[in-house]
Design a protein around this motif. Structure first.
Motif, mmCIF file in Angstrom:
data_model
loop_
_atom_site.group_PDB
_atom_site.id
_atom_site.type_symbol
_atom_site.label_atom_id
_atom_site.label_comp_id
_atom_site.label_asym_id
_atom_site.label_seq_id
_atom_site.Cartn_x
_atom_site.Cartn_y
_atom_site.Cartn_z
ATOM 1 N N MET A 1 40.913 22.543 17.562
ATOM 2 C CA MET A 1 41.060 22.257 16.113
ATOM 3 C C MET A 1 41.158 20.630 15.631
ATOM 4 S SD MET A 1 43.380 23.986 13.167
ATOM 5 C CE MET A 1 43.276 25.617 13.402
ATOM 6 N N GLN A 2 40.129 20.439 14.693
ATOM 7 C CA GLN A 2 39.917 18.943 14.350
ATOM 8 C C GLN A 2 40.938 18.852 13.316
ATOM 9 O OE1 GLN A 2 36.083 18.117 12.650
ATOM 10 N NE2 GLN A 2 36.769 15.806 12.188
ATOM 11 N N ARG A 23 45.667 21.139 17.772
ATOM 12 C CA ARG A 23 44.418 21.020 18.442
ATOM 13 C C ARG A 23 44.316 21.875 19.680
ATOM 14 N NH1 ARG A 23 42.070 15.970 17.552
ATOM 15 N NH2 ARG A 23 43.065 14.648 16.098
ATOM 16 N N ALA A 24 45.404 22.328 20.169
ATOM 17 C CA ALA A 24 45.283 23.326 21.099
ATOM 18 C C ALA A 24 44.454 24.766 20.737
ATOM 19 C CB ALA A 24 46.665 24.051 21.651
ATOM 20 N N CYS A 25 44.367 25.145 19.394
ATOM 21 C CA CYS A 25 44.025 26.266 19.007
ATOM 22 C C CYS A 25 42.519 26.243 18.898
ATOM 23 C CB CYS A 25 44.694 26.754 17.658
ATOM 24 S SG CYS A 25 43.874 28.207 17.003
ATOM 25 N N VAL A 26 41.830 27.539 19.649
ATOM 26 C CA VAL A 26 40.526 27.330 19.706
ATOM 27 C C VAL A 26 39.788 28.516 18.849
ATOM 28 C CG1 VAL A 26 40.343 25.954 22.089
ATOM 29 C CG2 VAL A 26 40.433 28.684 21.898
ATOM 30 N N HIS A 27 40.624 28.945 17.958
ATOM 31 C CA HIS A 27 40.239 30.105 17.111
ATOM 32 C C HIS A 27 39.608 31.442 17.758
ATOM 33 C CE1 HIS A 27 40.575 26.632 14.608
ATOM 34 N NE2 HIS A 27 39.526 25.979 15.333
ATOM 35 N N CYS A 28 40.005 31.546 19.053
ATOM 36 C CA CYS A 28 39.463 32.770 19.686
ATOM 37 C C CYS A 28 39.681 34.201 19.043
ATOM 38 C CB CYS A 28 39.905 32.780 21.430
ATOM 39 S SG CYS A 28 41.539 32.907 21.421
ATOM 40 N N ARG A 49 46.269 33.099 13.402
ATOM 41 C CA ARG A 49 45.223 31.990 13.035
ATOM 42 C C ARG A 49 45.182 31.786 11.574
ATOM 43 N NH1 ARG A 49 39.483 34.139 15.358
ATOM 44 N NH2 ARG A 49 39.833 35.776 13.261
ATOM 45 N N CYS A 85 47.412 34.087 23.787
ATOM 46 C CA CYS A 85 46.836 32.749 23.809
ATOM 47 C C CYS A 85 46.176 32.532 25.152
ATOM 48 C CB CYS A 85 47.694 31.902 22.990
ATOM 49 S SG CYS A 85 46.510 30.546 22.563
ATOM 50 N N SER A 87 44.944 29.586 25.467
ATOM 51 C CA SER A 87 45.014 28.153 25.440
ATOM 52 C C SER A 87 46.427 27.625 25.248
ATOM 53 C CB SER A 87 44.459 27.580 23.773
ATOM 54 O OG SER A 87 43.079 28.135 23.867
#
Length: 183
Positions: A1-2, A23-28, A49, A85, A87
């Motif tokens: 995540m930016q 930043r580790a979260c990729v919104h999966c 999320r 998760c 990530s």
């Protein structure tokens, strides 16, 4: 995540940790399947999320509101989302940072603060809770209907006979802080 955290949070140790988690979260969305509040309410803001987005907004300088606090408060902190998760997002830690921020930005009304303080003083202390429960049962007949219904009567003690055979396994059960009194 930016992320674009404010300077104050980038310099802060908790802010740096929060940025790594963000930043580790990729919104999966894997967390949605295990989040009880999302399953019950069906609102994205009541999912890990969605709460991550709310916390990100706080860290980027947006002012939090009672609505933000409501969504953060609804989290049970069961952390089941962390187990699914891929990530490895440590959501529980990020939630702690977010709750601390929202308490500073949008303080609770005095009545809510007093109630929360009282619960923190009573619930972890089994003796205090038992004393207050006994007091509540003693004055139960004098209470108005709705409050009377909230105070349980003392249940009849049930005696369970010892098993005839010796068990082959042993289990350790933790009573918890108020469970013996509630039982």
């Amino acid at each position: 995540m930016q992320t674009q955290l404010t300077e104050a949070f980038r310099a802060d140790r908790a802010g740096q940790a929060a940025e790594r988690i963000l930043r580790a979260c990729v919104h999966c969305g894997f967390c949605l399947a295990t989040c009880p509040t999302y399953q019950l309410l069906g609102s994205e803001l009541d999912s890990p999320r969605g709460r991550i987005y709310l916390i990100k907004q706080l860290l980027e300088g947006q002012t939090g509101s009672e609505r933000t606090r409501l969504h953060l408060d609804r989290c049970l902190t069961c952390r089941s989302c962390e187990t699914t998760c891929p990530s490895g997002v440590t959501y529980g830690h990020l939630l702690d940072v977010g709750r601390e921020l929202i308490e500073r930005q949008a303080p609770r009304p005095p009545g809510q603060r007093l109630l929360r303080r009282g619960l923190r003083l009573v619930l972890p202390e089994a003796g205090r809770f038992a004393l207050l429960a006994a007091l509540g049962r003693a004055v139960r007949p004098l209470l108005p209907g709705k409050l009377r219904a909230a105070v349980p009567e003392r249940p009849a003690l049930t005696h369970y006979p010892a098993p005839a055979t010796r068990p082959t396994r042993r289990v350790l059960l933790l009573d918890g802080c108020v469970q013996p009194t509630l039982r």
